[in-house]
Scaffold this motif. Structure first.
Motif, PDB file in Angstrom:
ATOM      1  N   ALA A 133       0.754  -1.094   0.080  1.00 29.23           N
ATOM      2  CA  ALA A 133       0.004  -0.148  -0.006  1.00 29.23           C
ATOM      3  C   ALA A 133       0.835   1.220  -0.041  1.00 29.23           C
ATOM      4  O   ALA A 133       1.949   1.004   0.199  1.00 29.23           O
ATOM      5  CB  ALA A 133      -0.835   0.043   1.241  1.00 29.23           C
ATOM      6  N   HIS A 134       0.292   2.186  -0.222  1.00 30.98           N
ATOM      7  CA  HIS A 134       0.948   3.606  -0.065  1.00 30.98           C
ATOM      8  C   HIS A 134       1.169   4.079   1.370  1.00 30.98           C
ATOM      9  O   HIS A 134       0.396   5.067   1.837  1.00 30.98           O
ATOM     10  CB  HIS A 134       0.372   4.903  -0.980  1.00 30.98           C
ATOM     11  N   TYR A 138       6.947   3.072   0.331  1.00 25.12           N
ATOM     12  CA  TYR A 138       6.537   1.851  -0.349  1.00 25.12           C
ATOM     13  C   TYR A 138       7.638   1.226  -1.299  1.00 25.12           C
ATOM     14  O   TYR A 138       7.564   0.141  -1.876  1.00 25.12           O
ATOM     15  CB  TYR A 138       5.408   1.815  -1.302  1.00 25.12           C
ATOM     16  N   GLY A 203      -0.214  -3.243  -5.460  1.00 23.59           N
ATOM     17  CA  GLY A 203      -0.728  -2.370  -4.455  1.00 23.59           C
ATOM     18  C   GLY A 203      -2.474  -2.737  -4.556  1.00 23.59           C
ATOM     19  O   GLY A 203      -2.831  -3.175  -5.749  1.00 23.59           O
TER      20      GLY A 203
END
Length: 298
Positions: A133-134, A138, A203
């Motif tokens: 994920a951000h 990352y 992601g």
């Protein structure tokens, strides 16, 4: 006879070129500073200049009103500054290249309940989906996995600013390769890599209009199912991995979570949403609250 214009490369729009030039100027100035000061300086610029100009503070406040209405006004104001600061630090780290990766390699920051499963997959050659994920930085986990010699690749979406891509993509490649751009050619190469036992970072924390409607912070939102579907198709291990920025602002702990049990794709992705939410609640400033994660229907 061909048109002369066919032989001339189309330039990016003027606004993109101006924005790109400003960014490169900032990074050139920051590059003259010692590492820790450089990271802090770019974080400050993102927090106090770029964030307000780009409308990020308004977006952060709006998302927090949806997902965390329990926060006090002081906590919201803090996050409106802290979230862009973390984003700026992450960008500065990516553009620091070898200095960044050397620090990750020296610290070997990997830990967590899923680490033995990754070690076993590395030995057996089993494909792995790294659910990311951000959050934090990352790219910290890519550097950490690459430092161990593990085959980490990633799918990425080129930026809308083509002038920015000319240096951003090489900067990402300097951390770890391979990288696969979204699109037909990138998808084909990505699937070959995964089928051959590669580890693929995907992601899952952005809104996907074609995804399944799942919950995140107790709110309905469309979530991509691709990580789970690919894992089932190629019998790949699914492990959530996050680079958590430490209190000093420049070092990381890379958390390897519990592997996700194979099952229905929507159930697997809900598991990842819940796992990410729990981590964000512990480090609210490290998730990119700038995204339109919850889009309202008309």
């Amino acid at each position: 006879m061909t048109n002369d214009s066919d032989d001339i490369d189309e330039k990016p729009p003027l606004a993109d070129r101006i924005g790109n030039a400003a960014f490169l100027g900032l990074m050139k100035f920051a590059g003259w500073l010692p590492y820790e000061r450089r990271i802090a300086t770019v974080g400050w610029v993102f927090s106090h200049i770029l964030g307000p100009l780009a409308g990020w503070r308004k977006r952060i406040r709006s998302n927090l009103a949806l997902a965390r209405p329990d926060l006090s006004p002081e906590e919201v104001r803090h996050l409106m500054r802290a979230v862009p600061n973390n984003a700026g630090r992450s960008i500065a780290e990516i553009y620091s290249g070898k200095e960044f990766t050397d620090r990750i390699q020296a610290s070997d920051p990997l830990y967590g309940p899923g680490l033995p499963a990754l070690e076993e997959a590395a030995i057996s050659g089993r494909p792995v989906i790294i659910a990311c994920a951000h959050f934090g930085n990352y790219d910290a986990f890519r550097a950490a996995l690459h430092a161990r010699g593990w085959p980490i690749g990633a799918l990425y979406r080129p930026m809308n600013n083509e002038a920015f891509n000319e240096h951003y993509i090489p900067a990402m490649k300097a951390i770890a390769e391979p990288l696969f751009p979204r699109g037909r050619s990138g998808l084909a190469a990505m699937l070959r890599f995964l089928k051959g036992g590669g580890w693929l970072a995907l992601g899952f924390d952005q809104y996907d209009g074609k995804g399944a409607e799942l919950e995140f912070f107790g709110l309905p939102t469309k979530t991509v199912l691709t990580p789970a579907e690919l894992a089932l198709r190629y019998d790949a291990l699914v492990v959530p991995v996050s680079g958590i920025r430490q209190p000093d602002g420049v070092s990381f702990a890379v958390l390897v979570g519990e592997p996700v049990p194979h099952g229905e794709p929507a159930e697997m992705m809900q598991y990842l949403n819940d796992d990410l939410e729990a981590l964000i609640r512990l480090h609210m400033e490290q998730w990119l609250w700038i995204h339109r994660r919850w889009k309202r229907r008309n």
